[in-house]
Design a protein around this motif. Structure first.
Motif, PDB file in Angstrom:
ATOM      1  N   GLN A   1       0.845  -0.989  -0.058  1.00 28.03           N
ATOM      2  CA  GLN A   1       0.004  -0.091  -0.120  1.00 28.03           C
ATOM      3  C   GLN A   1       0.750   1.333   0.024  1.00 28.03           C
ATOM      4  OE1 GLN A   1      -2.750   0.173   3.363  1.00 28.03           O
ATOM      5  NE2 GLN A   1      -3.533   2.290   2.811  1.00 28.03           N
TER       6      GLN A   1
ATOM      7  N   SER B   1       3.854   1.353  -1.109  1.00 26.67           N
ATOM      8  CA  SER B   1       4.480   1.598  -2.469  1.00 26.67           C
ATOM      9  C   SER B   1       3.624   2.077  -3.378  1.00 26.67           C
ATOM     10  CB  SER B   1       5.038   0.225  -2.738  1.00 26.67           C
ATOM     11  OG  SER B   1       5.539   0.217  -4.103  1.00 26.67           O
ATOM     12  N   PHE B   2       2.436   1.656  -3.333  1.00 24.68           N
ATOM     13  CA  PHE B   2       1.426   2.137  -4.413  1.00 24.68           C
ATOM     14  C   PHE B   2       1.162   3.756  -4.270  1.00 24.68           C
ATOM     15  CE2 PHE B   2       0.263  -2.446  -5.216  1.00 24.68           C
ATOM     16  CZ  PHE B   2       0.379  -2.537  -6.792  1.00 24.68           C
ATOM     17  N   ASP B   3       0.926   3.958  -3.143  1.00 19.20           N
ATOM     18  CA  ASP B   3       0.650   5.351  -2.474  1.00 19.20           C
ATOM     19  C   ASP B   3       1.708   6.197  -3.212  1.00 19.20           C
ATOM     20  OD1 ASP B   3      -1.867   4.805  -1.585  1.00 19.20           O
ATOM     21  OD2 ASP B   3      -0.807   4.637   0.659  1.00 19.20           O
TER      22      ASP B   3
ATOM     23  N   GLN C   1       3.988   5.595  -5.526  1.00 20.70           N
ATOM     24  CA  GLN C   1       4.052   5.493  -7.054  1.00 20.70           C
ATOM     25  C   GLN C   1       2.971   6.398  -7.524  1.00 20.70           C
ATOM     26  OE1 GLN C   1       6.234   3.825  -8.353  1.00 20.70           O
ATOM     27  NE2 GLN C   1       5.993   4.270 -10.474  1.00 20.70           N
ATOM     28  N   ARG C   2       1.525   6.448  -6.965  1.00 21.21           N
ATOM     29  CA  ARG C   2       0.719   7.389  -7.463  1.00 21.21           C
ATOM     30  C   ARG C   2       1.186   8.776  -7.188  1.00 21.21           C
ATOM     31  NH1 ARG C   2      -2.944   3.291  -5.538  1.00 21.21           N
ATOM     32  NH2 ARG C   2      -2.949   4.171  -3.499  1.00 21.21           N
ATOM     33  N   HIS C   3       1.766   9.207  -6.052  1.00 22.09           N
ATOM     34  CA  HIS C   3       2.275  10.458  -5.729  1.00 22.09           C
ATOM     35  C   HIS C   3       3.398  10.808  -6.879  1.00 22.09           C
ATOM     36  CE1 HIS C   3       2.880  14.044  -3.341  1.00 22.09           C
ATOM     37  NE2 HIS C   3       4.118  13.660  -3.278  1.00 22.09           N
TER      38      HIS C   3
ATOM     39  N   VAL D   1       3.724   9.707  -9.786  1.00 19.88           N
ATOM     40  CA  VAL D   1       3.289   9.860 -11.049  1.00 19.88           C
ATOM     41  C   VAL D   1       2.463  11.331 -11.265  1.00 19.88           C
ATOM     42  CG1 VAL D   1       1.497   9.126 -12.604  1.00 19.88           C
ATOM     43  CG2 VAL D   1       2.795   7.455 -11.523  1.00 19.88           C
ATOM     44  N   ALA D   2       1.766  11.548 -10.133  1.00 18.20           N
ATOM     45  CA  ALA D   2       1.193  12.737 -10.159  1.00 18.20           C
ATOM     46  C   ALA D   2       1.955  14.119 -10.274  1.00 18.20           C
ATOM     47  CB  ALA D   2       0.270  12.863  -8.900  1.00 18.20           C
ATOM     48  N   ASN D   3       3.152  14.005  -9.422  1.00 15.99           N
ATOM     49  CA  ASN D   3       4.049  15.032  -9.441  1.00 15.99           C
ATOM     50  C   ASN D   3       4.923  14.938 -10.639  1.00 15.99           C
ATOM     51  OD1 ASN D   3       3.618  15.894  -6.864  1.00 15.99           O
ATOM     52  ND2 ASN D   3       5.100  14.321  -5.829  1.00 15.99           N
TER      53      ASN D   3
ATOM     54  N   SER E   1       3.590  14.294 -13.684  1.00 12.68           N
ATOM     55  CA  SER E   1       2.491  14.810 -14.581  1.00 12.68           C
ATOM     56  C   SER E   1       2.337  16.232 -14.634  1.00 12.68           C
ATOM     57  CB  SER E   1       1.275  14.020 -14.542  1.00 12.68           C
ATOM     58  OG  SER E   1       1.264  12.740 -14.440  1.00 12.68           O
TER      59      SER E   1
END
Length: 398
Positions: free
Chosen positions: A139, A141-143, A145-147, A149-151, A153
């Motif tokens: 969890q 790691s996924f959080d 990774q999402r953070h 990717v958002a940064n 982007s």
């Protein structure tokens, strides 16, 4: 096309094993009872009952009847043993079924759920706790990774939006001449270069996190001297003095990644500095380790902000030096290269301002010593040191 072989479930196999054990125990008991009785029967003379025989009104049970009853008992024991084995196997497998069902739900996307088997504490409970820890790491790691990717982007979208606005303004101006269009093209090239550097930094970070693809013998002093030579003009433009204390420091690793680590440390020290400041770079060999230390002057960094600087797209301030040079990935790349080489990294804020970062590699003759040894950052200017050991997916960047 051949059909796949049929497989017995784990409960069936355990039930058969338990039933076999129960049946073997029943056979052992019957044999243990029948054999002595058969011996007593054969030793007693016909018509002369033994003195220990209990007499009664009935005729008693003879050996043939006893053997017949034992055979019937053994036959009747088969379904009883199977039923008991199936029941016991089901009881033992119930927590495992709960683990499997919950794991399927969690793998479907709900990473916040946990098994929480509780008591009693046994091997299956320990397995559940291990899986809970695994799910917690997944969890996180996924959080992250999402953070990330958002940064990423956001960082990629900003120059694209600026480039589009620049071109739209230039095209919308009916009085635009060649000079105006040339200036717009120059601005577009600057924005494109910013975006290209960002993509290169992201690629370098991904390559560093992938690990080492080659391991060669290299000298940190030589690589550092080459990087410093390519940065002297840039440092001179801002009045920053580059001071080097380079002694041979031979280690083993990927030369391209290690050069990227050195370059990002020096670029970071030059970028986050002030006019008339200095950058001091040192390489040396100490026992079974070789160290690279980069210290720089600059603004005062709060103690609790040092670790955050190694995280994705993190900067100490939005506009620390009046410009937005850099992408917040330099120290992230340093951290990733350090972990890929099983080295140790120590960062400390200097009391007078700036940062001191030390990376310790294993000596070429001791490829694993850096993971077991790691003295803390040298010198009195390490006010708030942060000892870092290699760990999975721990990103820190400036």
């Amino acid at each position: 096309m051949t059909a796949p072989p049929t497989r017995r479930s784990l409960q069936t196999r355990l039930a058969l094993a338990y039933a076999a054990g129960i049946y073997a125990a029943g056979v052992f008991v019957l044999v243990f009872v029948d054999v002595p009785l058969a011996g007593v029967q054969s030793a007693t003379p016909k018509g002369h009952p033994s003195s220990g025989t209990i007499t009664g009104t009935g005729d008693g049970v003879g050996l043939p009847q006893l053997l017949m009853g034992s055979a019937v008992a053994l036959i009747a024991l088969v379904p009883v043993a199977l039923a008991l084995g199936w029941f016991v196997a089901g009881r033992f497998l119930h927590p495992l079924r709960a683990i499997t069902a919950t794991a399927k739900v969690i793998s479907a996307g709900d990473l916040h759920r946990r098994l929480d088997l509780g008591e009693p504490a046994d091997e299956l409970t320990e397995l559940g706790r291990t899986l809970d820890d695994l799910f917690a790491r997944l969890q996180a790691s996924f959080d992250a990774q999402r953070h990330f990717v958002a940064n990423a982007s956001h960082e990629l979208r900003t120059p694209l939006a600026g480039l589009r606005t620049l071109l739209e303004v230039a095209l919308a101006d009916p009085d635009a001449d060649a000079g105006t269009l040339r200036a717009a093209c120059q601005e577009a090239l600057i924005l494109g270069g910013h975006q290209e550097r960002l993509v290169d930094a992201l690629l370098a970070l991904a390559t560093s996190e992938r690990g080492i693809s080659r391991r060669d013998t290299l000298d940190l002093a030589r690589l550092t001297a080459e990087v410093l030579a390519s940065r002297r003009d840039r440092a001179a433009e801002t009045g920053i003095d580059l001071v080097e204390h380079l002694t041979p420091a031979v280690t083993a690793g990927d030369p391209r990644l290690v050069e990227s680590l050195i370059a990002n440390l020096i670029d970071n020290a030059i970028r986050h500095n002030h006019p008339g400041g200095h950058v001091e770079v040192t390489t040396r060999t100490s026992g079974t380790q070789v160290t690279l230390t980069v210290g720089n002057s600059g603004p005062v960094i709060p103690d609790d902000q040092v670790q955050r600087l190694f995280q994705p797209f993190q900067r100490l301030a939005p506009d620390r030096n009046g410009h937005h040079d850099g992408h917040g990935l330099g120290l992230a790349i340093v951290d990733a290269v350090t972990r890929a080489h099983h080295a140790t990294l120590t960062a400390g804020a200097r009391p007078e301002g700036g940062l001191s970062i030390t990376v310790r590699f294993a000596h070429a003759s001791h490829p694993r010593s850096a993971t077991t040894q790691g003295p803390r950052c040298d010198g009195p200017d390490a006010r708030a040191e942060t000892r870092r050991r290699p760990s999975p997916r721990t990103k820190r960047r400036r």
